[in-house]
Design an enzyme around this catalytic site. Sequence first.
Site, PDB file in Angstrom:
ATOM      1  N   LYS A  81       0.421   3.789  -2.044  1.00 20.13           N
ATOM      2  CA  LYS A  81      -0.375   4.938  -2.518  1.00 20.13           C
ATOM      3  C   LYS A  81       0.494   5.813  -3.437  1.00 20.13           C
ATOM      4  CE  LYS A  81      -3.684   4.904   1.314  1.00 20.13           C
ATOM      5  NZ  LYS A  81      -3.148   3.991   2.327  1.00 20.13           N
ATOM      6  N   PRO A  97     -11.647  -0.671   2.696  1.00 20.29           N
ATOM      7  CA  PRO A  97     -11.088  -0.481   4.038  1.00 20.29           C
ATOM      8  C   PRO A  97     -12.025   0.373   4.886  1.00 20.29           C
ATOM      9  CG  PRO A  97     -10.103   1.099   2.540  1.00 20.29           C
ATOM     10  CD  PRO A  97     -11.170   0.362   1.752  1.00 20.29           C
ATOM     11  N   GLY A  98     -11.778   0.367   6.197  1.00 20.44           N
ATOM     12  CA  GLY A  98     -12.567   1.239   7.077  1.00 20.44           C
ATOM     13  C   GLY A  98     -13.601   0.484   7.884  1.00 20.44           C
ATOM     14  N   VAL A  99     -13.526  -0.863   7.794  1.00 15.62           N
ATOM     15  CA  VAL A  99     -14.455  -1.719   8.554  1.00 15.62           C
ATOM     16  C   VAL A  99     -14.009  -1.760  10.019  1.00 15.62           C
ATOM     17  CG1 VAL A  99     -15.072  -4.154   8.882  1.00 15.62           C
ATOM     18  CG2 VAL A  99     -15.087  -3.159   6.584  1.00 15.62           C
ATOM     19  N   GLY A 100     -14.954  -1.670  10.928  1.00 20.51           N
ATOM     20  CA  GLY A 100     -14.614  -1.830  12.353  1.00 20.51           C
ATOM     21  C   GLY A 100     -14.228  -0.523  12.988  1.00 20.51           C
ATOM     22  N   ASP A 122       0.852  -1.190   0.000  1.00 21.19           N
ATOM     23  CA  ASP A 122       0.000   0.000   0.000  1.00 21.19           C
ATOM     24  C   ASP A 122       0.888   1.240   0.000  1.00 21.19           C
ATOM     25  OD1 ASP A 122      -1.866   1.920   0.383  1.00 21.19           O
ATOM     26  OD2 ASP A 122      -2.623   1.154   2.293  1.00 21.19           O
ATOM     27  N   GLY A 142     -16.978   1.682   9.583  1.00 21.98           N
ATOM     28  CA  GLY A 142     -17.654   1.059   8.429  1.00 21.98           C
ATOM     29  C   GLY A 142     -18.198  -0.323   8.784  1.00 21.98           C
TER      30      GLY A 142
HETATM   31  O1  O7M Z   1      -8.892  -1.558   9.851  1.00 23.12           O
HETATM   32  P1  O7M Z   1      -8.010  -0.374  10.156  1.00 23.12           P
HETATM   33  O2  O7M Z   1      -8.746   0.902  10.256  1.00 23.12           O
HETATM   34  O3  O7M Z   1      -7.091  -0.617  11.315  1.00 23.12           O
HETATM   35  O4  O7M Z   1      -6.985  -0.242   8.918  1.00 23.12           O
HETATM   36  C1  O7M Z   1      -7.402   0.103   7.645  1.00 23.12           C
HETATM   37  C2  O7M Z   1      -6.284  -0.096   6.646  1.00 23.12           C
HETATM   38  O5  O7M Z   1      -6.765   0.278   5.375  1.00 23.12           O
HETATM   39  C3  O7M Z   1      -5.039   0.735   6.916  1.00 23.12           C
HETATM   40  O6  O7M Z   1      -3.929  -0.032   6.479  1.00 23.12           O
HETATM   41  C4  O7M Z   1      -5.189   1.945   6.020  1.00 23.12           C
HETATM   42  O7  O7M Z   1      -3.959   2.429   5.566  1.00 23.12           O
HETATM   43  C5  O7M Z   1      -5.971   1.347   4.851  1.00 23.12           C
HETATM   44  N1  O7M Z   1      -6.859   2.290   4.148  1.00 23.12           N
HETATM   45  C6  O7M Z   1      -7.811   3.000   4.839  1.00 23.12           C
HETATM   46  O8  O7M Z   1      -7.998   2.840   6.052  1.00 23.12           O
HETATM   47  N2  O7M Z   1      -8.565   3.904   4.159  1.00 23.12           N
HETATM   48  C7  O7M Z   1      -8.448   4.123   2.830  1.00 23.12           C
HETATM   49  O9  O7M Z   1      -9.176   4.923   2.290  1.00 23.12           O
HETATM   50  C8  O7M Z   1      -7.510   3.390   2.125  1.00 23.12           C
HETATM   51  C9  O7M Z   1      -6.774   2.429   2.780  1.00 23.12           C
HETATM   52  C10 O7M Z   1      -6.022   1.557   1.971  1.00 23.12           C
HETATM   53  O10 O7M Z   1      -5.840   0.386   2.183  1.00 23.12           O
HETATM   54  O11 O7M Z   1      -5.591   2.095   0.858  1.00 23.12           O
HETATM   55  C11 O7M Z   1      -5.099   1.298  -0.098  1.00 23.12           C
END
Ligand code: O7M
Length: 233
Positions: free
Chosen positions: A66, A186-189, A64, A193
């Site tokens: 980005k 992403p964003g579950v929990g 990741d 989300g």
């Molecule tokens: O479940 P969490 O919140 O502990 O982690 C979420 C993961 O998803 C964390 O590695 C973030 O960098 C990633 N992520 C997001 O939370 N939001 C986004 O919009 C995008 C990402 C992501 O994975 O981008 C590729």
Amino acid sequence: MALDLTRENRDDLLKRTLKVITSVSHSVCAVKFNHQMVLPLGLYDRVITLVDEVHKHEIPVIMDAKINDIGHTNEFIASQYFSAGFDAVIANPFAGFKDGLEPVFRIAKAKQRGVLLLVHMSHSGASEGYGQTVLDEKGERKAQFEVFAQRAVQWGADGAIVGATFPETITRVRSILGDNIPIFSPGVGVQGGSLSRALAAGAKYAIVGRSIYESDDPAKSAENLLRSVAAQD
Ligand code: O7M
């Protein structure tokens, strides 16, 4: 599974991350690292150890990064991650294609690796950029994420990231992508989300981090998430 663990001591960080990988490997279909992990552990040092460990379980590893720079820089960044064994990278379509992400797609194709694009992020401020209204190349008013979803199709992306915290956006993006490009959400929990809503809205995969690796029993937490999805089916 997103692996974004933090520890003061790098060896502890490596050990703990390896333990989480081993304990949840049977419940996840891919593992994702980001800069948070690469910075303290070092790409060609401990991160390679982690990548190899994940591969032993026959699970792909996504970087990741980005990626969001000029083409010359992006090309080098993507090559380094692919050389270190990553199966896919995540890139930011704000960089554009020409002299931006084109080399990333080119290298990925040559090496048979994947590129996933950020189409709409999960945090509340994401709507300031990904949700803004823009004019597309034909002069039509669209949401930025709609244009990015179209780009994902045009550029041949292997996946699109859309936050689970924006389920209506997932549905809209899914209608643009069709069935060929899966949505990773992403964003579950911890971020609020809902897994079931994200999947019902059209996401194919959920990206989950802290709800798994920060729990007292990561294996059980991952299994419970899976079970909740199976119960929904
Ligand atoms: O479940 P969490 O919140 O502990 O982690 C979420 C993961 O998803 C964390 O590695 C973030 O960098 C990633 N992520 C997001 O939370 N939001 C986004 O919009 C995008 C990402 C992501 O994975 O981008 C590729």
